[in-house]
Design an enzyme around this catalytic site. Sequence first.
Site, PDB file in Angstrom:
ATOM      1  N   SER A  87     -21.482  10.915 -38.326  1.00  6.74           N
ATOM      2  CA  SER A  87     -21.273  10.474 -39.708  1.00  6.74           C
ATOM      3  C   SER A  87     -22.204  11.092 -40.650  1.00  6.74           C
ATOM      4  O   SER A  87     -22.403  10.807 -41.856  1.00  6.74           O
ATOM      5  CB  SER A  87     -21.798   9.113 -39.347  1.00  6.74           C
ATOM      6  OG  SER A  87     -20.695   8.272 -38.606  1.00  6.74           O
ATOM      7  N   THR A 149     -13.990   8.233 -31.791  1.00  2.00           N
ATOM      8  CA  THR A 149     -14.570   9.490 -31.047  1.00  2.00           C
ATOM      9  C   THR A 149     -15.752   9.302 -30.140  1.00  2.00           C
ATOM     10  O   THR A 149     -16.228  10.361 -29.565  1.00  2.00           O
ATOM     11  CB  THR A 149     -14.634  10.474 -32.321  1.00  2.00           C
ATOM     12  OG1 THR A 149     -15.525  10.064 -33.026  1.00  2.00           O
ATOM     13  CG2 THR A 149     -13.359  10.999 -32.803  1.00  2.00           C
ATOM     14  N   TYR A 185     -20.853  -1.351 -41.284  1.00  2.00           N
ATOM     15  CA  TYR A 185     -20.602  -0.030 -41.069  1.00  2.00           C
ATOM     16  C   TYR A 185     -19.202   0.128 -40.727  1.00  2.00           C
ATOM     17  O   TYR A 185     -18.607  -0.472 -39.801  1.00  2.00           O
ATOM     18  CB  TYR A 185     -21.471   0.307 -40.222  1.00  2.00           C
ATOM     19  CG  TYR A 185     -21.667   2.101 -40.082  1.00  2.00           C
ATOM     20  CD1 TYR A 185     -22.392   2.607 -40.875  1.00  2.00           C
ATOM     21  CD2 TYR A 185     -20.736   2.635 -39.268  1.00  2.00           C
ATOM     22  CE1 TYR A 185     -22.341   4.046 -41.010  1.00  2.00           C
ATOM     23  CE2 TYR A 185     -20.483   4.235 -39.561  1.00  2.00           C
ATOM     24  CZ  TYR A 185     -21.760   4.515 -40.246  1.00  2.00           C
ATOM     25  OH  TYR A 185     -21.608   6.158 -40.282  1.00  2.00           O
ATOM     26  N   SER A 186     -18.415   0.709 -41.669  1.00  2.00           N
ATOM     27  CA  SER A 186     -16.968   0.876 -41.531  1.00  2.00           C
ATOM     28  C   SER A 186     -16.563   2.429 -41.845  1.00  2.00           C
ATOM     29  O   SER A 186     -16.556   2.774 -42.874  1.00  2.00           O
ATOM     30  CB  SER A 186     -16.125  -0.115 -42.408  1.00  2.00           C
ATOM     31  OG  SER A 186     -14.656   0.264 -42.130  1.00  2.00           O
ATOM     32  N   ASN A 187     -15.985   3.289 -40.684  1.00  2.00           N
ATOM     33  CA  ASN A 187     -15.438   4.395 -41.123  1.00  2.00           C
ATOM     34  C   ASN A 187     -14.496   4.542 -41.975  1.00  2.00           C
ATOM     35  O   ASN A 187     -14.145   5.562 -42.539  1.00  2.00           O
ATOM     36  CB  ASN A 187     -15.045   5.161 -39.675  1.00  2.00           C
ATOM     37  CG  ASN A 187     -16.223   5.293 -38.788  1.00  2.00           C
ATOM     38  OD1 ASN A 187     -17.129   6.206 -38.916  1.00  2.00           O
ATOM     39  ND2 ASN A 187     -16.874   4.580 -37.835  1.00  2.00           N
ATOM     40  N   GLY A 323     -25.605  10.540 -36.800  1.00  2.00           N
ATOM     41  CA  GLY A 323     -24.200  10.650 -36.613  1.00  2.00           C
ATOM     42  C   GLY A 323     -23.873  10.930 -35.086  1.00  2.00           C
ATOM     43  O   GLY A 323     -24.917  11.303 -34.192  1.00  2.00           O
TER      44      GLY A 323
END
Length: 372
Positions: A87, A149, A185-187, A323
């Site tokens: 991230s 992932t 938190y949102s990818n 990340g």
Amino acid sequence: MRSNRMLLRLAVAGTAVITSACSLLAPDPFPRSALQSGLDRLVETQAATAAMLRIREGEHEWAAGAGAQALASSVPVSTSGRFRIGSVTKTFVATVVLQLADEGRLALDDPIARHLPGIVPGGEAITVRQLLNHTSGIYDYAHERDWSTNRWRGEARFRTYRPQELLDVAFARLPHFPPGQGWHYSNTNYVVAGLLVEKLTGKPYGDAVTERIIRPLRLNRTTVPGTDPTVPEPHAHGYTEVAGTLVDATEMNPSLDWAAGEMISTADDLDRFFSALLGGELMSAAASTAMRDTVETGQVFRYGLGLQRYDLPCGASVYGHGGELLGYLTYAMASPDGHRQLALSYNPLRSREGTSEIVIGLFANGFCPPAP
């Protein structure tokens, strides 16, 4: 010595160490023993198979590692090795978006539907700023089984994903909350941000990152891998436990993370990136102020626009991003003026107990003034 910038390369007890020769002539600004001890503890407690960090301030820099490149290897981890930064990719993407704002291509409070009509449900009420600081409420597709992932996915880890597939998974679920009414938190936010970059630049988001950041800063070992499952050498291997057995998780097609977390870099490149970013080299002062305008998260950090702020026990604050991809954990931080930077990468193992205290201790030793 030909120059006080000449680097002395040493091998000490199997640990790679780099020190600037100018530090032999001036007071050493780094608590090397404490930093090395923290790296050693990560490996000795089986929190990691390998760990390395690089710290830099002006002409001074120092790097050290603990552990080996691979479980069955006696080769020490390379302090110049590449690793998946997860991230931390978000900071690169947010930087490009803020550059586009500087150029008048967008405003941070524009609704995303103005630039990507029909892409985001309810996009008329979700702003670009809310995407970048995770206050949009958009559901995180990575919460779904087999869409992260950070978890072992067997042969599916080599599959190629398209950004629209990720959005379809996210938009099949209700939002976490109405836009601007919370933090989560949102990818998915950064998949949308990647599409925004592509729409406004007319090129793949990775090309925009390369042209605007990687190439100008000469981050020669930083890449946007796309569908390539490999990590360029040298690198430490990442592992995960499957049915009680450790398996090598180094190789994976990172398109499942795309603009939310696919990039590969080195500690040296990340230090230079955050030095330039926080030193004001990549955007206007107004954009930099907006990037550092953080919101409460309920976590150990506050969140700005693709930027985390950690308040250390000594009262000092640092900015950067963490990340994680399976087998790799990265933290890249810098002082508010970008003058001192520290990047840490390690390959987590079975034990996580006490790991957060070790990591916080590394950053406290790196950024807090020594006790009198």
